[in-house]
Design a protein around this motif. Structure first.
Motif, mmCIF file in Angstrom:
data_model
loop_
_atom_site.group_PDB
_atom_site.id
_atom_site.type_symbol
_atom_site.label_atom_id
_atom_site.label_comp_id
_atom_site.label_asym_id
_atom_site.label_seq_id
_atom_site.Cartn_x
_atom_site.Cartn_y
_atom_site.Cartn_z
ATOM 1 N N SER A 1 0.846 -1.195 0.000
ATOM 2 C CA SER A 1 0.000 0.000 0.000
ATOM 3 C C SER A 1 0.882 1.246 0.000
ATOM 4 C CB SER A 1 -0.912 -0.012 1.231
ATOM 5 O OG SER A 1 -1.945 0.929 1.100
ATOM 6 N N LYS B 1 -5.786 3.862 -4.924
ATOM 7 C CA LYS B 1 -5.982 4.028 -3.488
ATOM 8 C C LYS B 1 -6.398 5.479 -3.226
ATOM 9 C CE LYS B 1 -3.346 3.863 0.882
ATOM 10 N NZ LYS B 1 -2.000 3.638 1.464
ATOM 11 N N ALA C 1 -7.411 6.031 3.076
ATOM 12 C CA ALA C 1 -7.316 4.855 3.942
ATOM 13 C C ALA C 1 -8.263 5.006 5.121
ATOM 14 C CB ALA C 1 -5.886 4.666 4.440
ATOM 15 N N ASN D 1 -2.402 0.626 -4.512
ATOM 16 C CA ASN D 1 -2.000 -0.615 -3.857
ATOM 17 C C ASN D 1 -1.371 -1.464 -4.956
ATOM 18 O OD1 ASN D 1 -3.296 0.197 -1.436
ATOM 19 N ND2 ASN D 1 -5.235 -0.567 -2.219
ATOM 20 N N ALA E 1 -11.167 1.569 -0.783
ATOM 21 C CA ALA E 1 -9.970 1.998 -0.056
ATOM 22 C C ALA E 1 -9.515 0.879 0.882
ATOM 23 C CB ALA E 1 -10.267 3.260 0.755
ATOM 24 N N PRO E 2 -8.224 0.845 1.223
ATOM 25 C CA PRO E 2 -7.772 -0.159 2.191
ATOM 26 C C PRO E 2 -8.354 0.106 3.571
ATOM 27 C CG PRO E 2 -6.008 1.389 1.686
ATOM 28 C CD PRO E 2 -7.130 1.684 0.735
ATOM 29 N N ILE F 1 -5.984 -4.897 2.198
ATOM 30 C CA ILE F 1 -5.482 -4.069 1.104
ATOM 31 C C ILE F 1 -5.937 -4.648 -0.223
ATOM 32 C CG2 ILE F 1 -3.416 -3.200 -0.052
ATOM 33 C CD1 ILE F 1 -1.983 -3.344 2.656
#
Length: 544
Positions: free
Chosen positions: A54, A80, A83, A106, A214-215, A229
């Motif tokens: 990431s 990405k 977060a 990512n 999004a992660p 992720i």
């Protein structure tokens, strides 16, 4: 396959780079573009697997500088947008939005790292894979001035090369730091271990919104945290916890296993998902990815002990990336620190070669930049662990006072007054140092993760009549935040997050900010063809 015509490693190079990861490849690209003679020796054959998938939005700016941004963008890595992070004490997750047009990615590191290595070749660096460096030789009577290296070729032949300058980007093995300087120090409060696997068929966070896919990061309800992720066609899911707690859980699992049944790493990994209920929801209906050949473990494990060094430069050498320092991966800072260190290594070596300053001054510039960047991220990681551990552990006690002070030069009026604290600050001393003369919340760095969203931020900006993230907007004290928010919870969240964002702008910035700060009267020059350092007149230094 190398792009240059001579497959043999030359007997001498102006600059030798050990290691072809992001830091080594970046330094090689920046130096080779200047027409300097660069040889890069890499122990592995690319592509090769690597964890750390990431990326921060700062990466775009660094890649743009060496002309590699489009290569990464066009490859099609998972975008990405920001977060999401869920700490134990908040019912609602916090979210960091990178902003429109400032997304990151990512990445599959095997592919990403190879893109950077091939880019270094295209820039003119001579790259040799499967050429591990075994030893370094030093000038007689010097303070570890490296002048030669012994290596093994891909065919097993023992060879050597001499050089004028060395960039050690040899990863966590860190040949200079561990074998010769012996100056690596472990961070005693971040002795963690990670285990992870890949899943197919998983859900995604906030689909169809500006946070789409999004992660997701979530604190374990016990101790530690987990990552989710998204990658192309799969997700990477990992668990990070204190190594002693992990060992105790594994032992308990083995004891509880049925007679004759072995408690595997995979069993341990799957058991920990019970402690991250929101992440587990994202995995409903998903399956662990199994390598059909059986060559790749379903679940992998590695220690991620954090460490630093007493110095990152010396006479004609620079340490870069994991060869210099490593921070717990909570904020995905590894590649950022690698490429930023690769750039300052390149800038200072070019400055030394071009006699912009003497070699000692050049080395000090790199040393300062690596130390400050490391400390900025370490403070943020430590603040996060304070949240995860419910503020029970003195997680900030390993931070060196000098680097702490330098790391926050950007907001010196807020946190000045640390000079009288001890060389290594205790938790209590650090908290008091951050609050002294400023009336600032000592936990302000961690407010980057308070639960806000773009709509909430815009609404608060409108109510207050100011753009809280504008460069001209000051850092607010606790009293100012209380007065401005007037009991409005949303306004308090947004004000705190605005403070924190200014403190850790490394997440978003690139070469200009990295090299623009004056260090001992020097700033970096990023103009292609004149890469190096520029001396600033004393009167301008005082103004800055």
């Amino acid at each position: 396959m190398n792009l240059f015509t001579n497959p043999q490693v030359p007997s001498h190079a102006q600059i030798l780079v050990i290691g072809g990861g992001p830091g080594g490849s970046y330094a090689a690209s920046a130096l080779a573009r200047e027409g300097l003679d660069v040889v890069l020796l890499e122990a592995s054959k690319f592509p090769r697997y690597h964890i750390g998938e990431s990326m921060l939005p700062s990466l775009r700016h660094f890649l743009r500088f060496i002309g590699a941004e489009d290569k990464v963008e066009m490859h099609g890595f998972q975008r990405k947008p920001g977060a999401a992070i869920l700490f134990n004490q908040w019912k609602q997750e916090g979210y960091t939005n990178f902003g429109k047009g400032n997304h990151s990615w990512n990445v599959d590191r095997a592919t990403f790292d190879e893109i950077l290595l091939r880019h270094a070749e295209e820039c003119g660096a001579k790259v040799y894979e499967e050429h591990p460096v075994n030893a370094i030789t030093f000038a007689e009577g010097s303070d570890h001035r490296p002048i030669g290296a012994a290596f093994t070729t891909s065919t097993g032949e023992a060879c050597s090369i001499t050089f004028d300058y060395l960039v050690d980007a040899s990863g966590r093995a860190g040949i200079m730091s561990t074998k010769y300087l012996k100056n690596r120090h472990m961070n005693e409060t971040l002795k963690n271990i990670a285990c992870w696997g890949y899943w197919s068929g998983a859900g995604m966070y906030a689909p169809g919104t500006d946070r789409h896919n999004a992660p997701w990061f979530e604190a374990l309800t016990g101790n530690g945290w987990a990552w989710f992720i998204p990658l192309a066609g799969k997700v990477s899911v990992g668990i990070v916890m204190d190594s002693k707690i992990s060992a105790a859980k594994k032992a308990a699992g083995s004891s509880a296993a049925e007679d004759g049944k072995r408690h595997t790493l995979q069993d341990h990994y799957l058991a920990q998902l019970a402690f991250v209920p929101r992440l587990r929801q994202l995995l409903q209906g998903a399956e662990l990815v199994v390598d059909p050949s059986g060559q790749t473990p379903v679940v992998r494990s590695a220690s991620d002990f954090s460490y630093t060094a007493t110095r990152y430069s010396g006479d004609h050498f620079r340490l870069v990336g994991d060869a210099s320092a490593f921070i717990d991966p909570f904020f995905s800072s590894g590649v950022h620190l690698a490429v930023s260190g690769g750039l300052t290594a390149a800038v200072t070596i070019a400055a030394s070669i071009r006699q912009h300053c003497n070699e000692q001054e050049a080395g000090m510039f790199h040393d300062h930049k690596v130390a400050v960047s490391y400390t900025r991220f370490l403070l943020t990681v430590m603040g996060a662990y304070k949240q995860i551990r419910n503020q029970q552990v003195a997680v900030l006690s390993d931070i060196d006072e000098t680097n702490f002070d330098r790391a926050f030069d950007l907001i010196r009026p807020v946190i000045q007054g640390t000079a009288d604290a001890g060389q290594v600050l205790t938790e209590d001393e650090l908290q008091k140092a951050m609050a002294r003369r400023s009336n600032i919340d000592p936990d302000f760095v961690t407010h980057i993760f308070v639960p806000t969203d773009p709509e909430m931020q815009q609404a608060v900006n409108t109510r207050l009549g100011i753009d809280l993230l504008a460069p001209s907007t000051p850092i607010f004290s606790k009293d100012q935040i209380a007065r401005l928010s007037a009991g409005d919870q949303e306004a308090e969240y947004v004000l705190n997050q605005a403070n924190a964002t200014k403190a850790i702008s490394d997440f978003y910035s690139g070469p200009d900010r990295l090299l623009g700060e004056v260090v001992h009267g020097l700033v970096g020059s990023t103009k292609v063809g004149s890469l190096g350092l520029v001396r600033i007149p004393q009167q301008e230094v005082r103004r800055k």
